[in-house]
Design an enzyme around this catalytic site. Structure first.
Site, PDB file in Angstrom:
ATOM      1  N   SER A  69       0.832  -1.195   0.000  1.00  0.00           N
ATOM      2  CA  SER A  69       0.000   0.000   0.000  1.00  0.00           C
ATOM      3  C   SER A  69       0.872   1.253   0.000  1.00  0.00           C
ATOM      4  CB  SER A  69      -0.963  -0.038   1.184  1.00  0.00           C
ATOM      5  OG  SER A  69      -2.026   0.858   0.995  1.00  0.00           O
ATOM      6  N   ASP A 182      -5.302  -3.637  -3.041  1.00  0.00           N
ATOM      7  CA  ASP A 182      -4.370  -3.352  -1.944  1.00  0.00           C
ATOM      8  C   ASP A 182      -3.837  -4.620  -1.275  1.00  0.00           C
ATOM      9  OD1 ASP A 182      -3.378  -2.550   0.728  1.00  0.00           O
ATOM     10  OD2 ASP A 182      -4.220  -0.606   0.227  1.00  0.00           O
TER      11      ASP A 182
END
Length: 550
Positions: A69, A182
């Protein structure tokens, strides 16, 4: 010297080179390989920048780097050659409105993040993984299989985009026919990836929240606890391979508080210093003779980086955007009423927008169609036709806004009906600020319409001043409500107008409450409710919207 002697000397030289090479390789092999693993956490991930500064200052090498991320953004930029100062400069001055778009209706995610990929690609010089100075892996989740994937091939910026695509917020990212989101869903702190890369010492950073202060009676806190419990098992499993797990003291700070860059960076730096003895001990355990020599990655000069950022923002802004519908919230500055509606933008309209809105004022509001154009660095223009309930003829109007310059806003308005015909104003709400108070001033000139007032010709130009004070009870703290950050305030404003030709003060007092709103920590706007007391016009209530641009 005969041929045989020459041949023997050459042989000895070759043997000597081999021995020296072997010795050097052995020495390099003896030095432990240190990996840095940067976990996800949205805005809290800015703390990674401060941590890297602490590692450099204390001579801790970074031989390979892994990120999930926002951790993949910091890791990718560092492996691509940016310095700590470079990354801090980008984080502090990044213009999110140029990198992200909110299409409506959304497709795949609320925010379109193609712009951030273009921006990062410019900062990285279009590098692929095999062109990086420091080996790097970006972790994402394959939506088709549910498995986490560590990207180590292809375009670095594309892999980072996939790694940071929070489901629901951003669309899934397509790479080679597969769709990724993600990496934090399955591998929030991917120390296992560093172990697979052959690291001898693994330093991992977990941006977990301190949920001890959570209120179990609040829905939001319970949802946070549930998500934390779901992801906690994965985090514990993967960080088991780390030699040191650093947890910066970010407490319950919201993932969307992107305006707290400096605070998060400082927290990361302090955490690095706090864990430094553990880090050095882990390396010395592998190599007791290791010397910690401070260093700094050179990066780019401020001028070079500014040029790269400008090119990156231009690439992001130049992306073709599909035709979208957006909510329209605005405020009529001449007559002081709120307007709500909807507009179409982007696609074939480019920088233009068209739409409909309704103004909540019986005499000067009503149904309105408009055409607008605007760019942040040039300002905007809005042209409209309005049908008011208490007027037979259509009203034509134009509003021109200049670009904001050091918080100074310039605006000019013209309207074809009503007591006021035109108005120009200059305002700065934050001439003086402190954590809990902001003081500002607005100056304006207004022209009255001859056929709607019996004021003599010399008194038809009004000059006005409006000093105001905003009080923020919670200071600079922004209270997270889901994906919205709220900073409430109380406002008081005194407006005084007078004809230019004679002193005839016309005061009014505005009292109200409002709040700064920040959607996803990236899109600021404001909302206010108030009451205005005027000696000549009695009392009226107002609803205000400012700065809203989706």
């Amino acid at each position: 010297m005969n041929f045989r002697t020459q041949d023997r000397n050459r042989l000895l030289l070759i043997v000597l080179v081999i021995l020296l090479s072997t010795g050097t390789a052995a020495a390099e092999k003896d030095r432990p390989t240190v990996a840095l693993v940067l976990g996800g956490g949205a805005a809290r991930g800015f703390s990674h920048i401060g941590l890297i500064r602490a590692l450099e200052e204390n001579g801790v090498p970074i031989d390979m780097i892994v990120g999930t991320s926002i951790g993949s953004i910091v890791a990718g930029l560092y492996s691509g050659g940016l310095s700590v100062d470079n990354m801090e400069q980008v984080a502090l001055h990044m213009n999110a409105s140029k990198l992200f778009d909110i299409p409506f209706p959304p497709t795949g995610g609320v925010i379109d993040n193609r712009g951030i990929q273009e921006f990062l690609d410019e900062l990285l010089g279009g590098r692929t993984f095999d062109e990086l100075a420091i080996p790097f892996r970006a972790v994402a989740v394959d939506l088709g299989t549910g498995e986490d994937v560590a990207f180590g091939e292809g375009l670095v910026s594309k892999a980072i985009q996939a790694s940071m695509s929070i489901p629901g917020v951003f669309p899934a990212v397509e790479i080679d026919g597969k769709y990724y989101v993600d990496g934090g869903l399955k591998n929030q702190v991917p120390a296992d990836v560093a172990a697979a890369m052959g690291a001898d010492v693994i330093i991992a950073v977990s941006l977990e929240k301190d949920m001890q202060a959570a209120d179990y009676r609040r829905l939001i806190d319970n949802l946070k606890l549930s998500l934390s419990a779901l992801m906690g098992g994965y985090t514990e499993m993967h960080t088991a391979m780390a030699d040191v797990v650093i947890v910066p003291k970010v407490g319950l700070d919201s993932s969307w508080e992107f305006q707290k860059v400096e605070y998060f960076i400082e927290q990361g730096y302090e955490a690095g210093l706090e864990y430094m003895e553990q880090i050095k001990a882990a390396i010395l355990e592998q190599d007791p003779d290791f010397e910690f020599v401070p260093y700094r990655q050179a990066g780019y000069s401020k001028i070079e980086l500014d040029e790269m950022v400008q090119r990156g923002e231009h690439r992001a802004e130049s992306l073709p955007k599909r035709l979208t519908l957006r909510p329209e919230l605005s405020f009529d500055d001449i007559y002081g009423f709120a307007k709500v509606g909807i507009k179409a933008a982007h696609g074939p309209l480019a920088w233009f927008n068209v739409g409909y809105r309704y103004g909540f004022n019986a005499l000067n509001g009503g149904h309105e169609v408009f055409v607008g154009w605007g760019k942040e660095n040039l300002g905007s223009i809005d042209i409209y036709l309005r049908k008011s309930r208490e007027r037979e003829a259509l009203t034509f109007g134009v509003t021109v806004d200049g670009p904001e310059i050091d918080k100074l806003l310039l605006e000019a308005d013209y309207v074809s009906q009503g007591e006021k015909m035109w108005q120009v104003s200059a305002s700065n709400r934050h001439l003086w600020t402190s954590p809990k108070v902001a003081a500002g001033l607005s100056l304006r000139l207004s022209g009255l319409r001859p056929d709607e007032t019996d004021v003599p010709l010399g008194e038809r130009i009004l000059v006005g001043a409006a000093p105001q004070v905003e009080v923020y009870p919670w200071g600079e703290e922004q209270i997270p409500l889901g994906v919205i950050l709220v900073r409430p305030y109380v406002i008081g404003r005194i407006t005084v107008e007078s004809p230019v030709t004679k002193l005839d003060l016309r005061p009014s007092l505005h009292l109200g409450i409002g709040s700064e709103l920040n959607f996803f920590g990236l899109y600021p706007t404001e909302f206010s409710l108030g009451v205005e007391l005027s000696g000549s016009k009695g009392t009226k209530f107002s609803i205000g919207f400012t700065g809203m641009e989706f």
